[in-house]
Design an enzyme around this catalytic site. Structure first.
Site, PDB file in Angstrom:
ATOM      1  N   CYS A 262      -5.708  -2.987   2.836  1.00 12.68           N
ATOM      2  CA  CYS A 262      -5.319  -3.120   4.035  1.00 12.68           C
ATOM      3  C   CYS A 262      -6.482  -3.070   5.002  1.00 12.68           C
ATOM      4  O   CYS A 262      -7.246  -3.916   5.272  1.00 12.68           O
ATOM      5  CB  CYS A 262      -4.748  -1.625   4.334  1.00 12.68           C
ATOM      6  SG  CYS A 262      -3.588  -1.810   5.887  1.00 12.68           S
TER       7      CYS A 262
ATOM      8  N   LYS B  19      -9.245   2.807  -2.490  1.00 14.27           N
ATOM      9  CA  LYS B  19      -9.759   2.202  -1.013  1.00 14.27           C
ATOM     10  C   LYS B  19     -10.888   2.697  -0.330  1.00 14.27           C
ATOM     11  O   LYS B  19     -11.176   3.918  -0.388  1.00 14.27           O
ATOM     12  CB  LYS B  19      -8.522   2.414  -0.026  1.00 14.27           C
ATOM     13  CG  LYS B  19      -8.410   1.843   1.248  1.00 14.27           C
ATOM     14  CD  LYS B  19      -7.375   2.264   2.136  1.00 14.27           C
ATOM     15  CE  LYS B  19      -7.225   1.571   3.533  1.00 14.27           C
ATOM     16  NZ  LYS B  19      -6.025   1.925   4.229  1.00 14.27           N
TER      17      LYS B  19
ATOM     18  N   GLU C 241       0.761  -1.250   0.041  1.00 18.40           N
ATOM     19  CA  GLU C 241       0.068  -0.100   0.004  1.00 18.40           C
ATOM     20  C   GLU C 241       0.807   1.387   0.075  1.00 18.40           C
ATOM     21  O   GLU C 241       1.979   1.180   0.710  1.00 18.40           O
ATOM     22  CB  GLU C 241      -0.914  -0.027   1.335  1.00 18.40           C
ATOM     23  CG  GLU C 241      -1.802   0.962   1.240  1.00 18.40           C
ATOM     24  CD  GLU C 241      -2.564   1.160   2.531  1.00 18.40           C
ATOM     25  OE1 GLU C 241      -3.586   1.758   2.718  1.00 18.40           O
ATOM     26  OE2 GLU C 241      -2.262   0.373   3.758  1.00 18.40           O
TER      27      GLU C 241
END
Length: 261
Positions: free
Chosen positions: A145, A111, A41
């Site tokens: 994540c 995200k 990430e």
């Protein structure tokens, strides 16, 4: 399919170094026969510099697309360019980019669940769509994540046909047990292959946990990194998935009438 996770010690705010080093890691993974290389990430800036983030973020993702699209074509390898801090329409996004062996840009994912304990929501804008794509004939999904803590997101991708999930992350060492447990759980409960690539080293005051890994649909560990920078590789045989779903068919036995998913 041979999957490589390039566990990287990302330098906070040093995009010049990070871009160059990420390319080195991708080349090394490709030289070891990888079909797909996954980066962590925010590999361009780290997670995440508060000061000057808008200046460090990649406008429209153009630098990532130009650099890693060309590299994918040169090496004839699929690349999941982890995620990168990008800027569009005056907003900053945490965006993952996918390139196929020909260097074509095939998917991007913003995200969707921002990590409020570290104030990510104060600097980044969340995405509003899911991401599936196909690499070498395999239907894939992508989350980032903190998304890992929301099982309904992964299940939604699998219901759209994903057989392989990629998870780039910058997950802290203090919660590495959660990282290992949640990745394994997502693989087992959805009967999919899962490749997760974490950062390592220290950025600011946070120590990142490493332990990138590849799991099969039984939750068996095919490869795992330690807590330092390294590349891991694992070979995935997708015929295994069909055998598992024949023996324990959770998708046949689901009750979506009760839980609306």
């Amino acid at each position: 399919m041979r999957i490589a996770c390039a566990q990287m010690d990302v330098r906070l705010g040093d995009s010049v170094y990070n871009f160059a080093h990420a390319q080195e890691l991708v080349k090394k993974a490709a030289s070891q026969g990888a079909d797909v290389v996954l980066l962590p990430e925010t590999f361009n800036v780290g997670f995440f510099p508060r000061e000057g983030l808008g200046l460090l973020a990649d406008p429209e993702g153009l630098a990532v697309r130009k650099t890693f699209g060309a590299l994918a074509k040169e090496l004839h390898v699929n690349i999941i360019a982890g995620s990168a801090a990008t800027k569009r329409d005056g907003k900053i996004y945490n965006t993952a980019f996918v390139f196929d062996r020909e260097g074509a840009f095939v998917a991007a994912y913003d995200k969707t669940h921002l990590f409020t304990p570290m104030g990510e929501h104060e600097y980044f804008t969340p995405g509003d769509s899911l991401c599936t794509f196909t690499l070498d004939g395999v239907k894939c999904g992508l989350i980032t994540c903190y998304d890992l803590r929301f099982p309904e997101l992964t299940r939604s991708l699998v219901l759209q046909g994903a057989d392989l999930l990629f998870v780039p992350a910058e997950w802290p060492a203090v919660r590495v047990m959660h990282w290992q447990t949640l990745n394994r759980a997502r693989a087992i409960e959805n009967q999919i292959f899962l490749a997760c690539c974490n950062g390592c080293g220290t950025a600011g005051e946070t120590v990142y946990g490493g332990h990138s890994a590849v799991y099969d649909p039984w939750g068996e560990l095919l490869a795992e990194a330690g807590d330092r920078e390294e590349i891991i590789l694992a070979d995935c045989d997708f015929a295994v998935k069909e055998k598992i779903r024949e023996s324990i068919n959770v998708f046949r036995d689901r009750r979506p009438d009760l839980y609306k998913l």
